[in-house]
Design an enzyme around this catalytic site. Structure first.
Site, short mmCIF file in Angstrom:
data_model
loop_
_atom_site.label_atom_id
_atom_site.label_comp_id
_atom_site.label_asym_id
_atom_site.label_seq_id
_atom_site.Cartn_x
_atom_site.Cartn_y
_atom_site.Cartn_z
N GLY A 234 0.98 -1.26 -0.13
CA GLY A 234 -0.12 -0.13 -0.12
C GLY A 234 0.75 1.36 0.12
O GLY A 234 2.08 1.27 -0.19
N ASN A 235 0.35 2.29 0.07
CA ASN A 235 1.18 3.43 0.31
C ASN A 235 0.51 4.35 1.31
O ASN A 235 -0.58 4.22 1.95
CB ASN A 235 1.13 4.53 -0.92
CG ASN A 235 0.03 4.62 -1.36
OD1 ASN A 235 -0.66 5.70 -0.99
ND2 ASN A 235 -0.48 4.12 -2.79
#
Ligand code: CTP
Length: 424
Positions: A234-235
């Protein structure tokens, strides 16, 4: 004394000159809840009327213990709404639809003072008196002036309620510090009349219904690309920028669809939200809606790569003879595919760059066939993730560059929408 009086009236005159322009002809529903500051709102009605607004007052039962409905009726020139079951209102509308009629009549709903109890009711969607029913039915901006003793104001639950309401698009007027009727000192006091009016004017200016009948599709947040049923790539995107755009567009009267990756944010009022997880799911959700949108604003931080294969079961550490290696494959570029199939709608993208910002962003505008790119520079503001403010630069498809100072994400959202409106 004489000097003080003339100074005060001069300030008022200066204030009134500005208010006359914005409030003139506006319909203001004023909700008054229980608190000693209710008496100050009599002056508020008078000043808003002087500035040309038409004001209708709703009082909760507790508010009527502090000021009589007669006072507000005389000042506003309308019957006061106090009871869901009263029939003799000047709207002459049916008892079953009076709350809807008032919600539709209002250009803005201002709740001042907004007690801790009413703030809590609004947070949880209670509809147990005329004011909370109107607030639920109202699609126009709602402004709160939270007013209560300092300890109640500072309590974790009140702060949490106010923060949830802000996320949903309610406007909360900052509460000044000072001495309360109880003798306590701290925040929670009702602001003076002039700052309340200035705040209402600012909200009216920023929510002027200029995007009515437009459909705006917004993407927001990160995407999660699954490694196995438990883990993902993810980020750090919080989704705040995309949610601010959705909120601002809905407040300007647009029909808004928000396609969001996994974020911990409340859905803004009057926004349709589609939750997705992966880049592929976001792509499908956007593709299904893109044709009907007038503008597509892609604020999501979509993963550029995803694991080529997702493991069926959780990858175990025990017994592994070697550390597993992740093989990545590119995800679909949603913005690029929207750009390719563009058919009359406006396309706005974002670019996050750490070097050669302008040239990289200009190249993206061309490659992805955008009308406008909003450039975030990590060098300019290292706190772009999760922060409530942002310094952005706009680059249009002719290469024109416009750099903005650091603004709240809501104000950046309106700057974007001002430009989208010109392109529509
Ligand atoms: N974007 C998208 N689909 C992707 C990747 C990005 O729609 N798979 C969109 C983002 O929503 C954003 C814009 O493309 O509006 C730019 O994203 P950014 O990460 O800055 O650029 P990339 O095109 O991914 O290029 P790079 O990572 O090389 O800078």
């Amino acid at each position: 004394m004489a000097v003080q009086r003339s100074r005060r009236s001069k300030t008022k005159r200066r204030g009134n000159r500005v208010t006359e322009l914005v409030l003139k002809g506006k319909h203001i529903a004023l909700g008054v809840t229980g608190g000693i500051a209710a008496y100050k709102c009599c002056y508020l009605v008078r000043e808003m009327k002087r500035a040309g607004a038409d004001v209708k007052v709703i009082m909760t039962h507790s508010a009527t213990k502090f000021v009589t409905p007669m006072t507000f009726s005389a000042l506003s020139g309308h019957d006061v709404y106090t009871d869901l079951w009263m029939t003799n209102q000047d709207t002459k509308s049916d008892i079953g639809t009076r709350h809807i009629d008032l919600a539709q009549w209002a250009d803005i709903l201002l709740i001042a003072p907004a007690s801790a109890n009413s703030v809590a009711k609004l947070t949880h969607g209670l509809a147990d008196n005329f004011l909370t029913v109107v607030a639920l039915a109202c699609t126009r901006p709602i402004v709160l002036a939270p007013t209560m003793d300092a300890d109640m104001f500072l309590s974790e639950i009140t702060q949490k309620n106010l923060s949830l309401l802000r996320e949903r698009g309610y406007f909360v007027i900052p509460s000044p510090e000072g001495e309360h009727a109880s003798g306590l000192k701290g925040p929670g006091r009702l602001p003076d009349i002039e700052p309340i009016i200035a705040f209402v004017e600012d909200v009216l200016r920023k929510t002027n219904q200029d995007l009515q009948k437009k459909h705006i599709l917004v993407t927001a947040g990160p995407t999660y690309e699954a490694i196995d049923p438990v883990r993902f790539i993810g980020n750090r995107s919080s989704g705040k920028m995309g949610f601010a755009i959705a909120n601002a567009a809905a407040l300007r009267g647009a029909r808004v669809t928000l396609v969001s990756g996994p974020v911990a944010l409340e859905t803004p009022r009057n926004v349709e939200r589609i939750n997705v997880e992966s880049a592929q799911q976001m792509h499908e959700a956007v593709a299904a809606r893109a044709k009907k949108a007038d503008a597509i604003i892609m604020a999501a931080a979509v993963a550029d790569f995803a694991p080529e294969k997702q493991a069926k079961n959780k990858i175990k550490k025990n017994g592994a003879t070697s550390i597993p290696e992740l093989k990545l494959a590119p995800t679909v570029d949603i913005l690029e595919s929207v750009g390719k199939t563009k058919n009359g709608h406006v396309v706005v993208g974002f670019a996050l760059e750490t070097e050669n910002e302008l040239s990289n962003a200009k190249a993206k505008v061309r490659k992805k066939n955008m009308d406008l790119v909003v450039l975030n520079s990590l060098r300019e503001s290292a706190d772009v993730f999760g922060s409530d403010a942002n310094a952005v630069t706009f680059i249009d498809k002719k290469g024109k560059v416009q750099k903005l100072p650091k603004l709240s994400k809501f104000d950046v959202a309106n700057e974007i929408l001002d430009r989208v409106k010109k392109l529509l």
